[in-house]
Design a protein around this motif. Structure first.
Motif, mmCIF file in Angstrom:
data_model
loop_
_atom_site.group_PDB
_atom_site.id
_atom_site.type_symbol
_atom_site.label_atom_id
_atom_site.label_comp_id
_atom_site.label_asym_id
_atom_site.label_seq_id
_atom_site.Cartn_x
_atom_site.Cartn_y
_atom_site.Cartn_z
ATOM 1 N N ARG A 161 0.852 -1.191 0.000
ATOM 2 C CA ARG A 161 0.000 0.000 0.000
ATOM 3 C C ARG A 161 0.894 1.250 0.000
ATOM 4 O O ARG A 161 1.757 1.382 0.863
ATOM 5 N N TRP B 185 2.076 1.271 5.794
ATOM 6 C CA TRP B 185 1.978 1.975 4.519
ATOM 7 C C TRP B 185 3.319 2.602 4.198
ATOM 8 O O TRP B 185 4.040 3.037 5.085
ATOM 9 N N CYS C 86 -5.533 7.201 2.840
ATOM 10 C CA CYS C 86 -5.439 5.763 3.131
ATOM 11 C C CYS C 86 -6.782 5.072 2.907
ATOM 12 O O CYS C 86 -6.842 3.976 2.329
ATOM 13 N N LEU D 122 -7.435 4.652 -0.846
ATOM 14 C CA LEU D 122 -6.659 3.566 -1.458
ATOM 15 C C LEU D 122 -7.206 2.200 -1.052
ATOM 16 O O LEU D 122 -7.294 1.282 -1.880
ATOM 17 N N LEU D 123 -7.605 2.038 0.227
ATOM 18 C CA LEU D 123 -8.174 0.763 0.657
ATOM 19 C C LEU D 123 -9.455 0.449 -0.119
ATOM 20 O O LEU D 123 -9.648 -0.678 -0.597
ATOM 21 N N ARG E 207 -8.557 -0.568 -3.675
ATOM 22 C CA ARG E 207 -7.991 -1.939 -3.769
ATOM 23 C C ARG E 207 -9.092 -2.987 -3.648
ATOM 24 O O ARG E 207 -9.069 -3.998 -4.341
#
Length: 669
Positions: A169, A217, A337, A340-341, A344
């Motif tokens: 990540r 990260w 964050c 991005l999670l 994904r």
């Protein structure tokens, strides 16, 4: 593979060092002594071994270099592109290709010269061929001076690269130079990136790490990018482009609306649109930095319209921060964050693998069977239970309260006996002894000791009732019975001792004579034990008479034979015969003395001399002894015990017998 995987590369020596290493190794690890009077096959093998060993050494060193440097085609696209930007892919591949060719040429040289050495007809010819082979190998290696120097520089630079993992990540920070990228990274990670008030302070990729939602990260700080065509970008800018193109990360595009960075808002918006194709398939956040100086609301309408166009773009989130006053910094980190999670997870749901798994999972959903509302049942005791209030003086005391009262953490010592379950609660505080009378109490703890004690007491009462402990005088009516009992006990002891001796048969024993008994002692012991020894006594006396008769008969035969040899007749032996009649049969006879001569006859002499066995006469035996002594003389001169004795009695330094010379002093060789 991360860049940390590229770091385990051994140093690459220069061409001259390479030659020194290989040739000195050949000199040290192969034999060095050869003479022209050796067999020609031995001379050929000597030099062929030198050539082959040198070739193997070159091959081993070059193969190690070629295997340790990564193949660009096998790396992650990001690492491959980064190495292309930093070291030039063509130059890198060319250097490794030259070393591969050099290894092949050295193998061919060795092969050719080993074939020629098979036909060498003298030591001189073989030696010249060996010199030529090593010389040609050395020439090939000297030509690799530039590739080796280049690869050593690449190795040193790779070892200083940050450890970037392209699969983890990642938050990627980009934008114009001096817009506050490094300042933000210093705030959210433990990295220490240099921050200066001029452009291009950051000249390479920097990596920091942060923790969010119990996950690790990585944050990558890229050098600033200027808005010009790709072919005009320098190495510093190309590192940023490479990271944006190949890393699956959340992109944070920083803008400075105060224009303190030296670039206008219009230029910064134009740069965003020019590199926007690199952001495809990635979550993007527009970060408006330095709001302590200028906010979005403060800028002119034309500039604001340009910024608003970016904010309204699809998939772009906007946030305002100030790295100076730390306003919005943590909010930016959390939003980036989370974005991005979520991205994904969406990618995984879109993939083909999720369908194969989802088809095998069935989630059961309960359906109501009627319209009746069934509320959860909570017992009244639970509802009425008083809630714990630490300010209530009547609250139940916790162990925590006791800890605070008794000094707090580090001082308070918990009482481990508090929860013991014993018949009497007062016993909890009893001190359990560990050592009593110098012995460890734990060694004598038996959980069944009470039952065993009761059983023992019952047995004692039973024996006492049967009269087992009455006095000895009452048990035996007469002295004979007492003696018989004692004998039986003695005999049982003897049997036990025999068994003990048998069980310890591997231990040191007494000599055989130490345990002998006479016939009288044996009969006395048996009589005491209440047994009849008469038959044993009769048999022993009978055997003694037989042995005495045999000894007498043998003595008579010996005397008759000696008298026949001496020619004295029977007269001279009368006295000794009379003496033998007087002697007891048990005593052995002493040396006999002839009546008419003073010679002592200890034993009969052999009829022939065995030292002359197989010899014609004494002269031939003397000659054989002389020849034997002559044959032993060379070994005697060398102080050897026999032909197989390899001991060297002369004390000389070990290295004189240890084979090949090693490195070091030569004053004693």
């Amino acid at each position: 593979m991360s860049t940390s995987g590229l770091k385990a590369i051994a140093p690459v020596p220069t061409a001259n060092d390479f030659l020194d290493i290989v040739l000195s190794k050949t000199q040290r690890k192969t034999p060095t002594v050869i003479h022209k009077n050796f067999k020609i096959s031995r001379i050929r093998n000597f030099y062929m071994r030198k050539v082959k060993f040198t070739q193997d050494s070159f091959d081993e060193k070059l193969s190690a270099i070629l295997s340790e440097f990564p193949m660009l085609d096998d790396l992650h696209p990001f690492l491959s592109s980064l190495m292309n930007v930093l070291y030039d892919k063509n130059h890198y591949k060319l250097a490794l290709g030259q070393l591969r060719t050099a290894r092949h040429l050295i193998d061919q040289v060795a092969k050719d010269y080993v074939r020629l050495l098979k036909f060498g007809d003298s030591l001189y010819r073989c030696k010249q061929l060996k010199r030529a082979a090593l010389g040609r190998m050395a020439t090939v290696m000297r030509r690799q001076k530039d590739p080796l120097a280049y690869l050593e520089q690449v190795r040193q630079h790779i070892s200083r690269l940050p450890a970037i993992d392209p699969n983890t990540r990642t938050l990627l920070i980009c934008g114009y130079p001096n817009v506050g990228k490094s300042s933000f990274m210093n705030k959210v990670t433990r990295a220490d990136v240099d921050v200066q008030p001029y452009a291009f302070t950051t000249k390479s990729l920097f990596v920091g790490h942060l923790d969010y939602k119990y996950l690790r990260w990585q944050v990558i700080d890229t050098p600033g990018i200027l808005d010009h065509p790709l072919e005009d970008m320098n190495t510093i800018e190309m590192q940023s482009i490479t990271a944006m193109a190949h890393l699956k990360a959340c992109v944070l595009y920083f803008m400075d609306l105060s224009e303190q960075c030296g670039y206008t808002v219009e230029a910064q918006c134009k740069l965003f649109h020019s590199i926007k194709p690199l952001f495809n398939g990635k979550p993007v956040m527009l970060v408006i930095n330095k709001i302590d100086v200028t906010r979005l609301e403060d800028i002119p309408p034309e500039s604001r319209a340009l910024v608003q166009e970016i904010i309204d773009s699809e998939g772009v989130l906007s946030i305002q921060v100030s790295c100076y006053s730390e306003e919005g910094v943590m909010d930016l980190k959390n939003k980036a964050c989370d974005a991005l999670l979520a991205h994904r997870v969406d990618n995984k749901l879109k993939g083909s693998k999720i369908n194969a798994i989802a088809n095998r999972i069935h989630v059961a959903q309960p359906k109501p069977r009627d319209d009746v509302v069934r509320t959860p049942f909570i017992p009244d005791a639970i509802k009425e239970r008083k809630k714990y209030d630490k300010n209530d003086p009547e609250r139940p005391r916790l162990l925590k309260d006791q800890e605070i009262e008794e000094g707090g953490a580090g001082v308070f010592n918990i009482n481990m006996k508090r929860d013991y379950i014993l018949a009497n609660p007062e016993w909890k505080l009893d001190i359990v002894p560990e050592i009593v009378d110098g012995k460890n109490v734990a060694d004598f703890i038996d959980p069944d000791i009470a039952e065993k004690l009761e059983a023992l007491e019952r047995e004692e009462e039973k024996l006492e009732a049967e009269g087992f402990y009455d006095s000895d005088e009452e048990l035996f009516d007469s002295a004979d019975e007492r003696e018989a009992a004692e004998a039986k006990v003695a005999l049982s002891h003897k049997v036990q001792s025999q068994l003990l001796k048998k069980s310890k048969k591997n231990q040191a024993r007494l000599p055989r004579t130490a345990g002998l008994r006479t016939l009288t002692e044996l009969t006395d012991e048996l009589t005491k034990a209440g047994l009849d020894p008469s038959r044993i006594q009769e048999r022993a006396e009978h055997l003694a008479k037989l042995q005495a008769a045999q000894r007498k008969r043998k003595r008579d035969e010996d005397e008759d034979e000696e008298m026949d040899v001496d020619g004295e007749g029977d007269e001279g032996w009368e006295d000794s015969d009379n003496d033998m009649d007087v002697d007891s049969a048990e005593k052995p006879s002493k040396k006999r003395v002839k009546a008419n001569s003073g010679n002592v006859v200890a034993k009969r002499m052999p009829r022939s001399n065995r030292t002359f066995a197989g010899m014609r006469d004494e002269a031939q035996a003397a000659r054989a002894t002389k020849l034997r002594n002559l044959g032993q003389r060379p070994r005697n001169m060398l102080a050897k015990a026999g032909e197989s004795d390899r001991a060297i009695k002369v004390k000389m330094p070990k290295h004189l017998f240890a084979g090949k010379r090693k490195g070091g002093k030569t004053d004693r060789r």
